[in-house]
Design a protein around this motif. Structure first.
Motif, PDB file in Angstrom:
ATOM      1  N   ILE A 116     -48.976  72.898 -30.791  1.00 25.42           N
ATOM      2  CA  ILE A 116     -49.257  73.598 -29.290  1.00 25.42           C
ATOM      3  C   ILE A 116     -47.898  73.472 -28.680  1.00 25.42           C
ATOM      4  O   ILE A 116     -47.586  74.796 -28.022  1.00 25.42           O
ATOM      5  N   ALA A 117     -47.072  72.486 -28.813  1.00 20.81           N
ATOM      6  CA  ALA A 117     -45.819  72.676 -27.971  1.00 20.81           C
ATOM      7  C   ALA A 117     -44.888  73.782 -28.205  1.00 20.81           C
ATOM      8  O   ALA A 117     -44.445  74.319 -27.708  1.00 20.81           O
ATOM      9  N   ARG A 118     -44.936  73.886 -29.478  1.00 22.42           N
ATOM     10  CA  ARG A 118     -43.860  74.666 -30.333  1.00 22.42           C
ATOM     11  C   ARG A 118     -44.700  76.358 -29.901  1.00 22.42           C
ATOM     12  O   ARG A 118     -43.751  77.244 -29.462  1.00 22.42           O
ATOM     13  N   LEU A 119     -45.799  76.222 -30.104  1.00 26.35           N
ATOM     14  CA  LEU A 119     -46.408  77.803 -29.864  1.00 26.35           C
ATOM     15  C   LEU A 119     -46.118  78.100 -28.333  1.00 26.35           C
ATOM     16  O   LEU A 119     -45.890  79.341 -28.069  1.00 26.35           O
ATOM     17  N   ARG A 120     -46.151  77.234 -27.443  1.00 24.28           N
ATOM     18  CA  ARG A 120     -46.153  77.542 -25.997  1.00 24.28           C
ATOM     19  C   ARG A 120     -44.809  77.767 -25.776  1.00 24.28           C
ATOM     20  O   ARG A 120     -44.662  78.259 -24.571  1.00 24.28           O
ATOM     21  N   GLN A 121     -43.723  77.782 -26.718  1.00 28.89           N
ATOM     22  CA  GLN A 121     -42.409  78.427 -26.305  1.00 28.89           C
ATOM     23  C   GLN A 121     -42.597  79.809 -25.999  1.00 28.89           C
ATOM     24  O   GLN A 121     -42.048  80.360 -25.431  1.00 28.89           O
ATOM     25  N   SER A 122     -43.417  80.531 -26.654  1.00 21.99           N
ATOM     26  CA  SER A 122     -43.501  81.981 -26.955  1.00 21.99           C
ATOM     27  C   SER A 122     -44.786  82.357 -26.262  1.00 21.99           C
ATOM     28  O   SER A 122     -45.062  83.772 -26.116  1.00 21.99           O
ATOM     29  N   CYS A 123     -45.946  81.761 -26.154  1.00 14.82           N
ATOM     30  CA  CYS A 123     -47.194  82.040 -25.558  1.00 14.82           C
ATOM     31  C   CYS A 123     -47.783  81.219 -25.038  1.00 14.82           C
ATOM     32  O   CYS A 123     -47.490  79.954 -24.757  1.00 14.82           O
ATOM     33  N   GLU A 124     -48.838  81.721 -23.853  1.00 14.97           N
ATOM     34  CA  GLU A 124     -49.742  80.805 -23.098  1.00 14.97           C
ATOM     35  C   GLU A 124     -50.856  80.336 -23.972  1.00 14.97           C
ATOM     36  O   GLU A 124     -51.379  81.060 -24.640  1.00 14.97           O
ATOM     37  N   VAL A 125     -51.165  79.055 -23.916  1.00 16.58           N
ATOM     38  CA  VAL A 125     -52.100  78.429 -24.619  1.00 16.58           C
ATOM     39  C   VAL A 125     -53.173  77.810 -23.881  1.00 16.58           C
ATOM     40  O   VAL A 125     -52.945  76.946 -22.779  1.00 16.58           O
ATOM     41  N   ILE A 126     -54.520  77.967 -24.401  1.00 14.31           N
ATOM     42  CA  ILE A 126     -55.623  77.455 -23.762  1.00 14.31           C
ATOM     43  C   ILE A 126     -56.387  76.660 -24.792  1.00 14.31           C
ATOM     44  O   ILE A 126     -56.467  77.335 -25.930  1.00 14.31           O
ATOM     45  N   VAL A 127     -56.783  75.540 -24.693  1.00 12.40           N
ATOM     46  CA  VAL A 127     -57.543  74.724 -25.819  1.00 12.40           C
ATOM     47  C   VAL A 127     -58.874  74.823 -25.363  1.00 12.40           C
ATOM     48  O   VAL A 127     -59.369  74.646 -24.202  1.00 12.40           O
ATOM     49  N   VAL A 128     -59.938  75.121 -26.340  1.00  9.85           N
ATOM     50  CA  VAL A 128     -61.181  74.680 -26.083  1.00  9.85           C
ATOM     51  C   VAL A 128     -61.575  73.544 -26.967  1.00  9.85           C
ATOM     52  O   VAL A 128     -61.423  73.893 -28.452  1.00  9.85           O
ATOM     53  N   SER A 129     -61.856  72.364 -26.640  1.00  4.80           N
ATOM     54  CA  SER A 129     -62.125  71.256 -27.436  1.00  4.80           C
ATOM     55  C   SER A 129     -63.596  70.766 -27.265  1.00  4.80           C
ATOM     56  O   SER A 129     -64.066  70.424 -26.299  1.00  4.80           O
ATOM     57  N   SER A 130     -64.125  70.576 -28.528  1.00  4.58           N
ATOM     58  CA  SER A 130     -65.323  69.877 -28.675  1.00  4.58           C
ATOM     59  C   SER A 130     -65.100  68.281 -28.772  1.00  4.58           C
ATOM     60  O   SER A 130     -63.736  67.995 -28.655  1.00  4.58           O
ATOM     61  N   GLY A 131     -65.990  67.633 -28.883  1.00  2.00           N
ATOM     62  CA  GLY A 131     -65.890  66.346 -29.177  1.00  2.00           C
ATOM     63  C   GLY A 131     -66.400  65.353 -28.247  1.00  2.00           C
ATOM     64  O   GLY A 131     -66.658  63.970 -28.683  1.00  2.00           O
ATOM     65  N   ALA A 132     -66.680  65.596 -27.118  1.00  2.00           N
ATOM     66  CA  ALA A 132     -67.294  64.814 -26.131  1.00  2.00           C
ATOM     67  C   ALA A 132     -68.570  64.120 -26.446  1.00  2.00           C
ATOM     68  O   ALA A 132     -68.757  62.855 -26.488  1.00  2.00           O
ATOM     69  N   ILE A 133     -69.610  65.015 -27.003  1.00  2.00           N
ATOM     70  CA  ILE A 133     -70.852  64.276 -27.581  1.00  2.00           C
ATOM     71  C   ILE A 133     -70.456  63.484 -28.811  1.00  2.00           C
ATOM     72  O   ILE A 133     -71.148  62.263 -28.580  1.00  2.00           O
ATOM     73  N   ALA A 134     -69.695  63.530 -29.735  1.00  2.00           N
ATOM     74  CA  ALA A 134     -69.531  62.687 -30.654  1.00  2.00           C
ATOM     75  C   ALA A 134     -68.647  61.276 -30.232  1.00  2.00           C
ATOM     76  O   ALA A 134     -69.296  60.379 -30.560  1.00  2.00           O
ATOM     77  N   LEU A 135     -67.986  61.646 -29.291  1.00  5.68           N
ATOM     78  CA  LEU A 135     -67.304  60.184 -28.841  1.00  5.68           C
ATOM     79  C   LEU A 135     -68.087  59.447 -28.052  1.00  5.68           C
ATOM     80  O   LEU A 135     -68.201  58.046 -28.185  1.00  5.68           O
TER      81      LEU A 135
END
Ligand code: GLU
Length: 375
Positions: A45-64
């Motif tokens: 993500i850090a590498r991608l972000r050098q050339s584009c804007e990144v938005i993350v959609v993250s699941s995992g709250a229920i499982a954690l």
């Protein structure tokens, strides 16, 4: 600058705003976060972000959260369990992302949204403005459904569709769904002879028939069908969407460099993403602007209060308004950020004069260019 037209997975590298969705099974294993895997993803993500804007959609709250609270069925036994689990797990999820991105000096921003936040136009404007501002400020928004308050009827229920809606609200040009399979197969991928589909030109009933709704992970609620629904939302909004396998370390490079995944081609040009703004709605009012403002709009600017000359009709924030030029000619339409009364109050005022008149900090525009369709 727009993304180059996509024809292969690797073209997603030219996206200027990209949404990456990560499923529960990738982030959580037996109730524990997969921190090492997340670290490799954060590197990407850090590498991608050098050339584009990144938005993350993250699941995992229920499982954690379910693991922490010791709830059965991964917290999915009842709505009350899922909501309690999400509320506990979201704290940990936010920390995981914040730590992972912080190692690259990137600030993570948590945004919890419900379906209503993205489908009600007024709240859509808020979500959209917040996403834009966060990206502008250099943060990476980490979005999840607000599971602990959303009830069954108003839940997305799966983050695949949520990711497609977020992409729409953010004006993103591509979405990458990180899954536990290499993409869409022409039949159940466990069957011999199953072939992965490289490219889909429109989610047709034949394509839907290929989806096996069985998700091997059992943790998430997505499955292939939900991914196809997400693809449908995206394609209609002129957004490219890819399903790629997230189970490998550095999964994005694996998919994009080798073309392993399924790419859903946008079925409408990018301007179509604005089309739903107006839909078939009749504008609730008219805002007229001076020649300077009309000229600025021609150059793709947002409509600012300084250029307003007249307001007709009564409208609320989030309503559709027609935009007229100095000779009454129709310039376009868009979602207005202020009520008619507020527009009248700030008519012709520069930004520094607006706060005093309004009694609160003014918004960035009267009609933002992202929410405007030109005639
Ligand atoms: N929002 C849910 C969570 O964070 C996941 C929804 C899904 O499975 O896609 O656990």
């Amino acid at each position: 600058m727009a993304m180059t037209p996509v024809s292969a997975l690797g073209d997603l590298r030219t996206a200027r705003r990209l949404v990456i969705k990560i499923g529960s099974a990738l982030l959580v294993e037996q109730g524990r976060p997969r921190t090492q895997w997340l670290a490799t993803l954060a590197d990407e993500i850090a590498r991608l972000r050098q050339s584009c804007e990144v938005i993350v959609v993250s699941s995992g709250a229920i499982a954690l959260g379910a693991a922490k609270l010791g709830l059965a069925k991964g917290g999915r036994g009842s709505l009350a369990d899922a909501q309690a689990a999400a509320s506990v797990g979201q704290v940990e999820l936010a920390r995981l992302w914040s730590d992972a991105l912080d190692r690259h000096g990137i600030t993570a921003a948590q945004m919890l949204v419900t379906i209503g936040d993205l489908e009600d136009r007024r709240r859509y404007l808020n979500a959209s403005a917040t996403l834009a501002r966060l990206l502008e400020a250099g943060a990476i928004p980490v979005v999840n459904e607000n599971d602990s308050v959303a009830t069954e009827e108003i839940r997305f229920g799966d983050n695949d569709r949520l990711a497609a809606r977020v992409a729409q609200a953010a004006g993103a040009d591509a979405v990458m769904l990180l899954s536990d399979v290499d993409g869409l197969y022409d039949r159940d991928p466990r069957e011999t002879g199953a072939q992965r589909i490289d490219r889909v030109e429109g989610v047709t009933p034949e394509i839907i028939a290929m989806a096996s709704s069985a998700s091997s992970s059992g943790l998430g609620s997505g499955g292939m069908l939900a991914k196809l629904q997400a693809a449908r939302i995206a394609e209609r909004a002129g957004i490219a969407l890819a399903i790629v396998n997230g189970t490998y370390p550095a999964p994005i490079a694996r998919a994009l460099d080798n073309g392993i995944g399924t790419l859903f081609m946008p079925q409408a040009d990018a301007s179509a993403r604005k089309a739903w703004l107006g839909g078939r709605l009749a504008p609730s009012g008219v805002v007229s602007v001076d020649a300077g403002c009309a000229h600025a709009l021609d150059n793709g600017a947002s409509l600012l209060a300084a250029g307003l000359t007249d307001i007709e009709g009564e409208f609320s924030r989030g309503d559709l308004v027609a935009i007229h030029g100095p000779k009454g000619e129709r310039l376009g339409q868009g979602l207005v950020e202020y009520t008619a009364a507020e527009c009248r109050a700030i008519l012709g005022l520069r930004e520094d004069q607006q706060a005093q008149r309004l009694g609160y900090a003014p918004r960035a525009a009267v009609v933002h260019r992202d929410h405007m369709v030109r005639a």
